[in-house]
Design a protein around this motif. Structure first.
Motif, PDB file in Angstrom:
ATOM      1  N   GLN A 109       6.153   9.481  -0.680  1.00  0.00           N
ATOM      2  CA  GLN A 109       5.226   8.358  -0.628  1.00  0.00           C
ATOM      3  C   GLN A 109       5.965   7.093  -0.193  1.00  0.00           C
ATOM      4  O   GLN A 109       6.841   6.610  -0.897  1.00  0.00           O
ATOM      5  CB  GLN A 109       4.578   8.151  -2.002  1.00  0.00           C
ATOM      6  CG  GLN A 109       3.639   9.274  -2.395  1.00  0.00           C
ATOM      7  CD  GLN A 109       2.413   9.309  -1.477  1.00  0.00           C
ATOM      8  OE1 GLN A 109       1.623   8.386  -1.433  1.00  0.00           O
ATOM      9  NE2 GLN A 109       2.270  10.397  -0.751  1.00  0.00           N
ATOM     10  N   ASP A 110       5.611   6.587   0.991  1.00  0.00           N
ATOM     11  CA  ASP A 110       6.222   5.384   1.550  1.00  0.00           C
ATOM     12  C   ASP A 110       5.441   4.152   1.105  1.00  0.00           C
ATOM     13  O   ASP A 110       4.325   4.261   0.586  1.00  0.00           O
ATOM     14  CB  ASP A 110       6.205   5.448   3.083  1.00  0.00           C
ATOM     15  CG  ASP A 110       6.856   6.717   3.612  1.00  0.00           C
ATOM     16  OD1 ASP A 110       7.962   7.050   3.159  1.00  0.00           O
ATOM     17  OD2 ASP A 110       6.249   7.363   4.487  1.00  0.00           O
ATOM     18  N   LEU A 111       6.019   2.985   1.331  1.00  0.00           N
ATOM     19  CA  LEU A 111       5.324   1.730   1.100  1.00  0.00           C
ATOM     20  C   LEU A 111       5.098   1.042   2.437  1.00  0.00           C
ATOM     21  O   LEU A 111       6.009   0.949   3.259  1.00  0.00           O
ATOM     22  CB  LEU A 111       6.139   0.806   0.199  1.00  0.00           C
ATOM     23  CG  LEU A 111       6.407   1.264  -1.221  1.00  0.00           C
ATOM     24  CD1 LEU A 111       7.192   0.206  -1.982  1.00  0.00           C
ATOM     25  CD2 LEU A 111       5.118   1.574  -1.945  1.00  0.00           C
ATOM     26  N   THR A 142       0.857  -1.180   0.000  1.00  0.00           N
ATOM     27  CA  THR A 142       0.000   0.000   0.000  1.00  0.00           C
ATOM     28  C   THR A 142       0.896   1.234   0.000  1.00  0.00           C
ATOM     29  O   THR A 142       1.871   1.297   0.749  1.00  0.00           O
ATOM     30  CB  THR A 142      -0.901   0.015   1.255  1.00  0.00           C
ATOM     31  OG1 THR A 142      -1.687  -1.168   1.258  1.00  0.00           O
ATOM     32  CG2 THR A 142      -1.803   1.224   1.267  1.00  0.00           C
ATOM     33  N   VAL A 143       0.568   2.212  -0.828  1.00  0.00           N
ATOM     34  CA  VAL A 143       1.354   3.442  -0.943  1.00  0.00           C
ATOM     35  C   VAL A 143       0.671   4.541  -0.137  1.00  0.00           C
ATOM     36  O   VAL A 143      -0.518   4.827  -0.331  1.00  0.00           O
ATOM     37  CB  VAL A 143       1.481   3.876  -2.420  1.00  0.00           C
ATOM     38  CG1 VAL A 143       2.278   5.160  -2.536  1.00  0.00           C
ATOM     39  CG2 VAL A 143       2.100   2.768  -3.243  1.00  0.00           C
ATOM     40  N   THR A 144       1.414   5.169   0.764  1.00  0.00           N
ATOM     41  CA  THR A 144       0.922   6.299   1.555  1.00  0.00           C
ATOM     42  C   THR A 144       2.112   7.019   2.167  1.00  0.00           C
ATOM     43  O   THR A 144       3.192   6.441   2.290  1.00  0.00           O
ATOM     44  CB  THR A 144      -0.063   5.832   2.661  1.00  0.00           C
ATOM     45  OG1 THR A 144      -0.671   6.962   3.268  1.00  0.00           O
ATOM     46  CG2 THR A 144       0.639   4.983   3.710  1.00  0.00           C
ATOM     47  N   SER A 191      10.295   6.196   1.884  1.00  0.00           N
ATOM     48  CA  SER A 191      10.741   6.705   0.592  1.00  0.00           C
ATOM     49  C   SER A 191      11.721   7.857   0.783  1.00  0.00           C
ATOM     50  O   SER A 191      11.603   8.640   1.728  1.00  0.00           O
ATOM     51  CB  SER A 191       9.521   7.200  -0.184  1.00  0.00           C
ATOM     52  OG  SER A 191       9.916   7.956  -1.296  1.00  0.00           O
TER      53      SER A 191
END
Length: 151
Positions: free
Chosen positions: A27-29, A17-19, A43
């Motif tokens: 944008q982290d995973l 999920t990307v947020t 990220s």
């Protein structure tokens, strides 16, 4: 179409999920592993990941089969994950700057009513193609949750 850019290997079997979990602008995973751990891949904001240890930010996620990042669900500026549990319930997991807003527990999103004003329960069960998704359901200024229901 531009050629793809390889950013890593070994992602098979992970639900990603990307947020912007830590809210630093990149944008982290969040990767759900088969053992139920949720692992954060921070990220750099420039097409890569921050080096170092990957931190586990939650456990027990193996009872969840759909995860979608949502902003503005609780209020303007709020962040969280809307999830569907394997029994069909929806749960919202709010977070702020890299920590869960209410500890490790979730806030169930509600129960299905005939008006459709609150959502969870068996109506949400089904294959991943029928998962809840964030969207602008009725007001472009306020995010909503849209869903497809088979009859």
């Amino acid at each position: 179409m531009s050629p793809r850019i390889k950013t890593g290997v070994g992602w098979a079997g992970l639900y990603v999920t990307v947020t912007d979990f830590d809210q630093d602008g990149g944008q982290d995973l969040l990767a759900k592993r088969s053992d139920g751990r949720m692992v954060l891949y921070r990220s750099t904001g420039t097409g890569g990941f921050v080096s170092g240890t990957r931190h586990t930010v939650g456990t027990g996620w193996n009872s969840i089969n759909t995860i979608t990042a949502v902003d503005g669900f609780q209020s303007t500026g709020s962040h969280g994950l809307m999830t569907r549990l394997v029994d069909g319930r929806l749960a919202h997991y709010p977070f702020s700057k890299g920590t869960w807003a209410h500890g490790p527990s979730s806030a169930q999103a509600g129960t299905t009513t005939s008006s459709g004003s609150r959502f969870s329960g068996p109506a949400w069960a089904g294959p991943p193609g029928q998962a809840a998704r964030p969207g602008m359901a009725t007001n472009p200024q306020k995010p909503g949750v849209a869903f497809r229901r088979s009859v």
